[in-house]
Design a protein around this motif. Structure first.
Motif, PDB file in Angstrom:
ATOM      1  N   ALA A   2       0.838  -1.183   0.000  1.00  0.00           N
ATOM      2  CA  ALA A   2       0.000   0.000   0.000  1.00  0.00           C
ATOM      3  C   ALA A   2       0.878   1.238   0.000  1.00  0.00           C
ATOM      4  N   GLY A   3       0.394   2.279  -0.723  1.00  0.00           N
ATOM      5  CA  GLY A   3       1.122   3.525  -0.760  1.00  0.00           C
ATOM      6  C   GLY A   3       0.280   4.640  -0.201  1.00  0.00           C
ATOM      7  N   VAL A   4       0.851   5.825  -0.143  1.00  0.00           N
ATOM      8  CA  VAL A   4       0.117   6.999   0.297  1.00  0.00           C
ATOM      9  C   VAL A   4      -0.862   7.411  -0.811  1.00  0.00           C
ATOM     10  N   LYS A  15      -9.313  32.283  -8.179  1.00  0.00           N
ATOM     11  CA  LYS A  15      -8.834  33.124  -7.080  1.00  0.00           C
ATOM     12  C   LYS A  15      -9.950  33.344  -6.071  1.00  0.00           C
ATOM     13  N   ARG A  16      -9.559  33.365  -4.813  1.00  0.00           N
ATOM     14  CA  ARG A  16     -10.443  33.624  -3.680  1.00  0.00           C
ATOM     15  C   ARG A  16     -11.334  32.428  -3.321  1.00  0.00           C
ATOM     16  N   GLU A  17     -11.240  31.345  -4.091  1.00  0.00           N
ATOM     17  CA  GLU A  17     -12.001  30.143  -3.721  1.00  0.00           C
ATOM     18  C   GLU A  17     -11.256  29.359  -2.644  1.00  0.00           C
ATOM     19  N   THR A  18     -11.909  28.292  -2.164  1.00  0.00           N
ATOM     20  CA  THR A  18     -11.279  27.413  -1.176  1.00  0.00           C
ATOM     21  C   THR A  18     -11.034  26.045  -1.793  1.00  0.00           C
ATOM     22  N   ALA A  19     -10.086  25.316  -1.202  1.00  0.00           N
ATOM     23  CA  ALA A  19      -9.762  23.973  -1.682  1.00  0.00           C
ATOM     24  C   ALA A  19      -9.440  23.090  -0.488  1.00  0.00           C
ATOM     25  N   THR A  20      -9.792  21.826  -0.601  1.00  0.00           N
ATOM     26  CA  THR A  20      -9.452  20.847   0.433  1.00  0.00           C
ATOM     27  C   THR A  20      -8.736  19.680  -0.206  1.00  0.00           C
ATOM     28  N   LEU A  21      -7.528  19.411   0.276  1.00  0.00           N
ATOM     29  CA  LEU A  21      -6.721  18.305  -0.220  1.00  0.00           C
ATOM     30  C   LEU A  21      -6.701  17.226   0.852  1.00  0.00           C
ATOM     31  N   LYS A  22      -6.819  15.982   0.407  1.00  0.00           N
ATOM     32  CA  LYS A  22      -6.879  14.868   1.356  1.00  0.00           C
ATOM     33  C   LYS A  22      -5.688  13.931   1.182  1.00  0.00           C
ATOM     34  N   CYS A  23      -5.281  13.347   2.294  1.00  0.00           N
ATOM     35  CA  CYS A  23      -4.135  12.439   2.304  1.00  0.00           C
ATOM     36  C   CYS A  23      -4.476  11.236   3.170  1.00  0.00           C
ATOM     37  N   TYR A  24      -4.259  10.053   2.622  1.00  0.00           N
ATOM     38  CA  TYR A  24      -4.465   8.806   3.353  1.00  0.00           C
ATOM     39  C   TYR A  24      -3.116   8.108   3.473  1.00  0.00           C
ATOM     40  N   PRO A  25      -2.544   8.076   4.682  1.00  0.00           N
ATOM     41  CA  PRO A  25      -1.190   7.523   4.838  1.00  0.00           C
ATOM     42  C   PRO A  25      -1.159   6.013   4.687  1.00  0.00           C
ATOM     43  N   ILE A  26       0.051   5.507   4.581  1.00  0.00           N
ATOM     44  CA  ILE A  26       0.243   4.065   4.552  1.00  0.00           C
ATOM     45  C   ILE A  26      -0.267   3.489   5.876  1.00  0.00           C
ATOM     46  N   CYS A  91       1.799  14.885   0.104  1.00  0.00           N
ATOM     47  CA  CYS A  91       1.654  14.355   1.451  1.00  0.00           C
ATOM     48  C   CYS A  91       2.651  13.204   1.566  1.00  0.00           C
ATOM     49  N   ALA A  92       3.294  13.089   2.706  1.00  0.00           N
ATOM     50  CA  ALA A  92       4.204  11.978   2.957  1.00  0.00           C
ATOM     51  C   ALA A  92       3.869  11.387   4.317  1.00  0.00           C
ATOM     52  N   SER A  93       4.080  10.093   4.460  1.00  0.00           N
ATOM     53  CA  SER A  93       3.809   9.462   5.750  1.00  0.00           C
ATOM     54  C   SER A  93       5.005   8.616   6.176  1.00  0.00           C
ATOM     55  N   THR A  94       5.076   8.370   7.483  1.00  0.00           N
ATOM     56  CA  THR A  94       6.158   7.569   8.029  1.00  0.00           C
ATOM     57  C   THR A  94       5.755   6.989   9.375  1.00  0.00           C
ATOM     58  N   SER A  95       6.422   5.911   9.740  1.00  0.00           N
ATOM     59  CA  SER A  95       6.327   5.403  11.112  1.00  0.00           C
ATOM     60  C   SER A  95       7.716   5.395  11.738  1.00  0.00           C
ATOM     61  N   GLY A  96       8.660   5.951  11.035  1.00  0.00           N
ATOM     62  CA  GLY A  96      10.044   5.982  11.513  1.00  0.00           C
ATOM     63  C   GLY A  96      10.755   7.169  10.918  1.00  0.00           C
ATOM     64  N   TYR A  97      11.815   6.917  10.153  1.00  0.00           N
ATOM     65  CA  TYR A  97      12.600   8.007   9.590  1.00  0.00           C
ATOM     66  C   TYR A  97      12.455   8.166   8.083  1.00  0.00           C
TER      67      TYR A  97
END
Lengths: 110, 119
Positions: A2-4, A15-26, A91-97
């Motif tokens: 599985a990846g991010v 311009k002046r609008e809103t945006a929502t970005l989603k991230c699902y980690p490993i 977006c990046a995810s980790t459980s360590g380094y």
């Protein structure tokens, strides 16, 4: 393996609008980072979360906010969008380094 | 604050040849990690190799190896037997170690080296 996952992959806003970005980690990764990569530039750190708490903050505009939810997914909310916000958002995810990056969301502000 | 410098904006190598990408960094910290990331035209950021500062032995991953010189604060990447698929932007990155492994250590990137592998 599985990846991010990031959604949406592409987003066009005015311009002046809103945006929502989603991230699902490993799965089992407890830390999420957000980076912004402008055209021809290196990625710049925005904000990070560890165990649903903000752990570090970089050059993130006050117009942006983010949070990590109980299922560890994270959302980056961007308001009053400006032309200069056009970039690739990672977006990046980790459980360590080692940080594993998602494919990015390409945001275009017109 | 840490800084990462990649002095070669662009490089080119013949297929099957060896190429070395340079990276220097500046930090007052003693415990840190260094990474090389690859960004192909798809823009995906792919981890190539990592080096722990406390390890004297240079890291190796298949055709990729590093030359880590801690005193000189130098961290170069050697790509052996270059392949067309190695064509990409390569970023050197620094990460300071926090007391806890997952307490939000951000990556600081260099400006990148664009590598072209010629057939």
């Amino acid at each position: 393996a599985a990846g991010v996952i990031q959604s949406p992959r592409h987003l066009i806003k005015e311009k002046r609008e809103t945006a929502t970005l989603k991230c699902y980690p490993i799965p089992r990764h407890d830390t999420v980072y957000w980076y912004q990569q402008g055209p021809g530039q290196d990625p710049q750190f925005l904000i990070s979360f560890y165990e649903k708490m903000q752990s570090d903050k970089g050059s993130i505009p006050d117009r942006f906010s983010a949070q990590q939810f109980s299922d560890y997914h994270s959302e980056l909310n961007m308001s009053s969008l400006e032309l200069g916000d056009s970039a690739l958002y990672f977006c990046a995810s980790t459980s360590g380094y080692e940080q594993y990056f998602g494919p990015g969301t390409r945001l275009t502000v017109t | 604050a840490q800084t990462v410098t990649q002095s070669q904006p662009e490089m080119s190598v013949q297929e099957a040849e060896t190429v070395t990408l340079s990276c220097t960094y500046d930090t007052s910290e003693n415990n840190y990690y260094l990474f090389w990331y690859k960004q192909p035209p798809s823009r995906q950021m792919i981890l190539v190799i990592r080096q722990e500062a406390y390890k004297q032995q240079n890291a190796t991953e298949n055709r990729f190896s590093v030359n880590f010189q801690k005193a000189a604060k130098s961290f170069s990447l050697k790509i052996s037997d270059s392949q067309l698929g190695d064509t990409a932007m390569y970023f050197c990155a620094f990460m300071n170690l926090a007391p806890h492994p997952s307490s939000g250590d951000k990556l600081t990137f260099g400006t990148g080296t664009r590598l072209a592998v010629r057939p």
